[in-house]
Design a protein around this motif. Structure first.
Motif, PDB file in Angstrom:
ATOM      1  N   ARG A   5      47.050  41.051  44.719  1.00  0.00           N
ATOM      2  CA  ARG A   5      45.719  41.396  44.251  1.00  0.00           C
ATOM      3  C   ARG A   5      44.745  41.148  45.399  1.00  0.00           C
ATOM      4  NH1 ARG A   5      47.722  36.701  42.780  1.00  0.00           N
ATOM      5  NH2 ARG A   5      46.498  34.814  43.082  1.00  0.00           N
ATOM      6  N   GLY A   6      43.448  41.287  45.167  1.00  0.00           N
ATOM      7  CA  GLY A   6      42.478  40.999  46.206  1.00  0.00           C
ATOM      8  C   GLY A   6      41.218  41.810  46.053  1.00  0.00           C
ATOM      9  N   LEU A   7      40.095  41.122  45.952  1.00  0.00           N
ATOM     10  CA  LEU A   7      38.799  41.789  45.825  1.00  0.00           C
ATOM     11  C   LEU A   7      38.516  42.599  47.087  1.00  0.00           C
ATOM     12  CD1 LEU A   7      36.281  42.152  44.048  1.00  0.00           C
ATOM     13  CD2 LEU A   7      35.291  40.157  45.187  1.00  0.00           C
ATOM     14  N   ASN A   8      38.161  43.863  46.887  1.00  0.00           N
ATOM     15  CA  ASN A   8      37.888  44.797  47.979  1.00  0.00           C
ATOM     16  C   ASN A   8      39.123  45.101  48.830  1.00  0.00           C
ATOM     17  OD1 ASN A   8      35.127  45.009  47.263  1.00  0.00           O
ATOM     18  ND2 ASN A   8      34.685  43.102  48.368  1.00  0.00           N
ATOM     19  N   VAL A   9      40.298  44.785  48.311  1.00  0.00           N
ATOM     20  CA  VAL A   9      41.565  45.180  48.936  1.00  0.00           C
ATOM     21  C   VAL A   9      42.275  46.190  48.040  1.00  0.00           C
ATOM     22  CG1 VAL A   9      43.814  44.421  49.770  1.00  0.00           C
ATOM     23  CG2 VAL A   9      41.808  42.965  50.134  1.00  0.00           C
ATOM     24  N   ILE A  10      42.400  45.858  46.751  1.00  0.00           N
ATOM     25  CA  ILE A  10      43.010  46.786  45.793  1.00  0.00           C
ATOM     26  C   ILE A  10      42.053  47.942  45.533  1.00  0.00           C
ATOM     27  CG2 ILE A  10      43.941  47.057  43.469  1.00  0.00           C
ATOM     28  CD1 ILE A  10      45.595  45.230  45.323  1.00  0.00           C
ATOM     29  N   ASP A  11      42.574  49.159  45.597  1.00  0.00           N
ATOM     30  CA  ASP A  11      41.754  50.335  45.291  1.00  0.00           C
ATOM     31  C   ASP A  11      41.843  50.715  43.819  1.00  0.00           C
ATOM     32  OD1 ASP A  11      40.607  51.045  47.875  1.00  0.00           O
ATOM     33  OD2 ASP A  11      42.664  51.434  48.492  1.00  0.00           O
ATOM     34  N   VAL A  12      43.072  50.891  43.327  1.00  0.00           N
ATOM     35  CA  VAL A  12      43.279  51.225  41.920  1.00  0.00           C
ATOM     36  C   VAL A  12      44.559  50.564  41.442  1.00  0.00           C
ATOM     37  CG1 VAL A  12      42.047  53.437  41.948  1.00  0.00           C
ATOM     38  CG2 VAL A  12      44.476  53.368  42.567  1.00  0.00           C
ATOM     39  N   ALA A  13      44.750  50.583  40.129  1.00  0.00           N
ATOM     40  CA  ALA A  13      45.955  50.024  39.513  1.00  0.00           C
ATOM     41  C   ALA A  13      46.753  51.126  38.843  1.00  0.00           C
ATOM     42  CB  ALA A  13      45.571  48.963  38.488  1.00  0.00           C
ATOM     43  N   ALA A  14      48.044  50.824  38.563  1.00  0.00           N
ATOM     44  CA  ALA A  14      48.903  51.754  37.840  1.00  0.00           C
ATOM     45  C   ALA A  14      50.028  50.966  37.183  1.00  0.00           C
ATOM     46  CB  ALA A  14      49.473  52.810  38.784  1.00  0.00           C
ATOM     47  N   PRO A  15      50.675  51.527  36.172  1.00  0.00           N
ATOM     48  CA  PRO A  15      51.816  50.844  35.550  1.00  0.00           C
ATOM     49  C   PRO A  15      52.938  50.613  36.568  1.00  0.00           C
ATOM     50  CG  PRO A  15      51.043  52.652  34.168  1.00  0.00           C
ATOM     51  CD  PRO A  15      50.355  52.795  35.485  1.00  0.00           C
TER      52      PRO A  15
END
Length: 495
Positions: A391-401
């Motif tokens: 994870r990571g603030l301003n590192v992760i762009d989007v999520a997916a299953p």
């Protein structure tokens, strides 16, 4: 995401070089501790692999650097004049220091790409055989007003969660769109995949980073990882098995994982360059580049290899290829990462201090979409960050299953469940392929911006702490450390 580990040992390291400044080191690096050095031994007589970065990323700059390589006792294995990167083998213990001494005006950096001797075949012929096979003719959109589901589509909770089933009521994607699956190969005769594999644009990059066009070079050998990833992206709608996010797009197998499970820098460079040279619209990258989980800009070898990969990613992006990558499976906050004990994974891992100039590549490179993984809660349509996901603030762009994902596997041309950010990333690659199908004029920057803008919010307030010590979600409802800007949305991508 691949996390290969091997118990090989090497002799005492002999190389001592000054720290090379890296363009990837953060401006605050001077205030941070220096990362733990990992000197790489290259004893006389051992075949070692290197990348050499020319100061000028041009054909002339590459030629000048190549001349230095030869004078220093190196053999050019592969060169990429578009970016000024040369892959080199040498049995000369002092190859790196000699290159720096001889190439002050022409060489920006040189670094070993692995901590063990080269193991793969290095006598590949210069004239490659042309891959055999027929690329499927382009067809019009095959989606009907009322989509007929494939037999096991009801087991694909992930597709319903990102609204891919509803997106398919509008389109299954265009045959003009090509997705490169940079992975361990795609099963060539799987009934859910065969029709969508672009044989002519498939390639093997694991022969020392060279371009292997042999007819079977891109086939999977020891891993079905790439086959599973490919099924999520583009399993065909054919009345068999499952359906991918974009079941009508084409996929190219770009093999970057060797039989021991490693993805060395020269393999990935070959994959990214191949994608850019052959007009791939999207690539999926469900791995980190070995042997370091985090490549540090204040370490000579690591800085040179990271720069070579960065150049390949940047060049192919400028050519129009949009890259999607898994965030990683270490349950780590990538925005605040200070230690690592898994690298180098091709010899003996050590406990390392790392700083903000140490990057998980390719996922943390500029312009690459970084994807975290979510798991289904019970049998509901609610999800939570997977326990293993970085994870990571301003590192992760989007999520997916990414947990318990049903997709294609090699054994018996069948189907199986796998979990990992490796399984999350191809959902985003598939959505990007649908988006590109509907908006063929959109380039990589526009695709990334729209993926984030259209993602469904996953506010921190609705999420339980996940990860080591129950690390909480940080950020806003629209952008946070768990989901970035939200859960990718296939339906919005095609509206």
């Amino acid at each position: 995401m691949s996390r290969a580990r091997r118990g090989l040992t090497i002799g005492v390291a002999t190389l001592t070089l000054g720290v090379i400044a890296s363009t990837l080191t953060s401006a605050n690096a001077a205030k941070e501790p220096t990362s733990t050095p990992v000197p790489i031994s290259t004893p006389e007589g051992q075949v070692s692999s290197y990348v050499v970065n020319a100061k000028k990323p041009t054909a002339k700059g590459t030629a000048d650097a190549r001349a230095v390589v030869k004078r220093a006792g190196g053999t050019v294995v592969q060169q990429w004049p578009q970016i000024g990167v040369i892959v080199v083998h040498s049995t000369h213990a002092d190859f790196r220091s000699d290159v720096y001494r001889l190439g002050r005006k022409t060489v920006a950096s040189v670094g070993a790409t692995r901590t063990v001797a080269v193991s793969e075949r290095t006598d590949a012929p210069t004239a490659r055989r042309k891959a055999q096979g027929v690329v499927k003719e382009e067809f019009a959109n095959t989606a009907e007003e009322f989509v007929q589901p494939d037999p096991r589509e009801g087991e694909q909770w992930d597709m319903a969660h990102i609204k891919a089933d509803h997106a398919h009521e509008k389109t299954d994607g265009s045959r003009k769109v090509l997705v490169g699956v940079l992975d361990s190969g795609i099963d060539p005769d799987h009934p859910d995949l065969a029709a969508n594999i672009d044989v002519k644009r498939s390639v093997n990059c694991t022969d020392a980073g060279t371009v292997d066009r042999s007819p079977t070079g891109w086939f999977p050998t020891t891993s079905d990882h790439g086959t599973h990833v490919a099924g999520t992206i583009g399993a065909d709608r054919n009345g068999i098995g499952i359906t991918g996010v974009a079941p009508n797009v084409r996929m190219a197998s770009v093999k970057v994982v060797n039989d021991d499970g490693f993805i060395y820098p020269e393999y990935a460079i070959c994959g990214f360059m191949w994608a850019g040279l052959h007009g791939m619209d999207v690539t999926n990258n469900s791995y980190y580049i070995d042997p370091f989980e985090y490549w540090c800009g204040d370490q000579p070898d690591q800085a040179a290899a990271m720069e070579a990969v960065r150049r390949a990613v940047s060049w192919s992006t400028k050519k129009g290829t949009f890259h999607v990558a898994a965030a990683g499976n270490s349950g780590t906050d990538l925005s605040n990462n200070t230690t690592n004990d898994t690298s180098p994974n091709d010899s003996t891992p050590i406990e390392r201090t790392i700083n903000s100039g140490c990057k998980d590549i390719p996922t943390e490179l500029d312009g690459v979409a970084t994807v975290s993984s979510y798991a289904r809660i019970g049998t509901s349509n609610e999800t939570q960050l997977s326990y293993f996901s970085n994870r990571g603030l301003n590192v992760i762009d989007v999520a997916a299953p990414g947990s318990a994902i049903l997709s294609t596997i090699v054994a018996g041309n069948g189907y199986g469940l796998k979990s990992g950010t490796s399984m999350a990333s191809p959902h985003v690659a598939g959505v990007a392929a649908l988006m590109k199908s509907e908006h063929p004029g959109w380039g990589p920057a526009k695709l990334l911006a729209q993926l984030k803008a259209q993602a469904d919010d996953r506010p921190c307030a609705a999420q339980q702490p996940i990860g080591p010590g129950g690390a909480p979600c940080t950020g806003t409802a629209r952008n946070n450390s768990y989901a970035g800007e939200g859960m990718v949305d296939a339906l919005d991508a095609v509206k």
